[in-house]
Scaffold this active site. Sequence first.
Site, mmCIF file in Angstrom:
data_model
loop_
_atom_site.group_PDB
_atom_site.id
_atom_site.type_symbol
_atom_site.label_atom_id
_atom_site.label_comp_id
_atom_site.label_asym_id
_atom_site.label_seq_id
_atom_site.Cartn_x
_atom_site.Cartn_y
_atom_site.Cartn_z
ATOM 1 N N ARG A 52 1.968 51.438 73.197
ATOM 2 C CA ARG A 52 2.091 50.274 74.170
ATOM 3 C C ARG A 52 2.139 48.822 73.493
ATOM 4 O O ARG A 52 2.865 47.901 73.685
ATOM 5 C CB ARG A 52 1.518 50.414 75.384
ATOM 6 C CG ARG A 52 -0.080 50.141 75.235
ATOM 7 C CD ARG A 52 -0.730 50.614 76.551
ATOM 8 N NE ARG A 52 -0.601 52.053 76.597
ATOM 9 C CZ ARG A 52 -1.343 53.054 77.294
ATOM 10 N NH1 ARG A 52 -1.921 52.133 78.355
ATOM 11 N NH2 ARG A 52 -1.220 54.193 77.434
ATOM 12 N N LYS A 65 -8.673 60.890 67.661
ATOM 13 C CA LYS A 65 -7.927 62.235 68.247
ATOM 14 C C LYS A 65 -8.856 63.415 67.659
ATOM 15 O O LYS A 65 -9.219 63.368 66.471
ATOM 16 C CB LYS A 65 -6.725 62.416 68.143
ATOM 17 C CG LYS A 65 -5.467 61.427 68.615
ATOM 18 C CD LYS A 65 -4.392 61.755 68.518
ATOM 19 C CE LYS A 65 -3.399 60.807 68.938
ATOM 20 N NZ LYS A 65 -3.278 60.763 70.406
#
Length: 451
Positions: free
Chosen positions: A303, A229
């Site tokens: 996820r 990120k």
Amino acid sequence: MPKSRTVPLIFVEEGTVASSGLTEAQLRWASHNRFTGQHGRLLPVPGADGALTAYLFGIGDAADRPIMMAGLAAANLPQGSYRLEGAYGDPTMAAIAFRLGAYRFDRYKKGKGGAPVLAGPGRADTAEVARLTDAAYLARDLINTPANDLGPDAFEREIRAFATRHKMKLKAIVGDDLLKANFPLIHAVGRASAQPPRLLDLSWGNVRHPKVTLVGKGVTFDTGGLDIKPSAGMLLMKKDMGGAANVLGLAHAIIDAGLKLRLRVLIPVVENSIAGAAFRPGDILPSRRGLTVEIGNTDAEGRLILADALALADEESPELLLDMATLTGAARVALGPELPPLYSTDDKLARDLMAAGLLADDPLWQMPLWAPYDAMMNSKIADVNNAGAGGFAGSITAAMFLKRFVLQATAWVHLDIYGWAPEARAGRQFGGTDQGIRAVYGVLKQRYPAA
């Protein structure tokens, strides 16, 4: 103010000062200060000796009045003891709102200032007030704690302490034992961290009662992995365990209320770090369910750990399987920070959750499990890719990815929460926040009332 005194906090609707039961002195003071019950205005009222005797609090008119209005007052009151008077509405909700607004996270501050406390109101359900505010405080404290003090090891200690307090059974699978127990995705995401990944499995209640299983995403910090990120995107990543924090808060409310259900809580705990052992873009990983997953992006890690945990939960066919996760930025683009998307295989349940959320100022909004978008997760060389192609419908495609790992549960609910209040508002201070707890608890309380 003297600690022994309980100061009245008098709620006044816009334009009703004259009929609000104020004393002559209070009426003169309100008139002198042009107080008409304006939304959110807090006016201290002195006595003849100049000492504080009360606060007037304007709640505006019904059109612009949040359910958690009392929390707005609490956020701006100094330390002391208060009692509610005037047009404060439902006593239980007003008391919850006040306590939520009085929340302070001052663990790292010197010279801590005290928070306001509430005496009564006498007609409030004090047990309900305590359990729901304690649930919210638990979630907020955990989310606000920085990752240097809440890595996987420390988070496990917090969860163990929670299990002990609530007389829950707990099983932990840690490090390479995850591979032996067939949780390859949880292991892959967390293996680069200095603190090993783990799965915590908690249970409570009578095994003969309906099975309700909660799954919470417990990424204690998310660098994004090798798909790192940018610095701005990493600033809030201590909150990436917000799903687990809120699941624990919900579990507290369920157990404290003694709801007639068999509760299981599954929390995969990892840190998504960067090191030589980090999983890579392009890797193909096995999963507990047997599907192979191509890694399109290492920053779509939540996820992955949820997939293994959901597969485990699904194996015992629970009546309700619900997960909470700070899963996608796309959810915030679609609905903003205050309104988490809700996905469900049971539309009636989804409607019930939305209705309960509106009543408790804990809003949720149903989004579609849109089957045609499932193809966006296709892989040419594996069963599924963890990152949707093209960047469209990011929250929906994440939900569709998770749905592949739920086959047997009677009903499944996925909440893509934010877990953060970027600005203070009524009942929610800036920072880590509870989302979904009161809405889900309200439905569970109706479905599985205590004996």
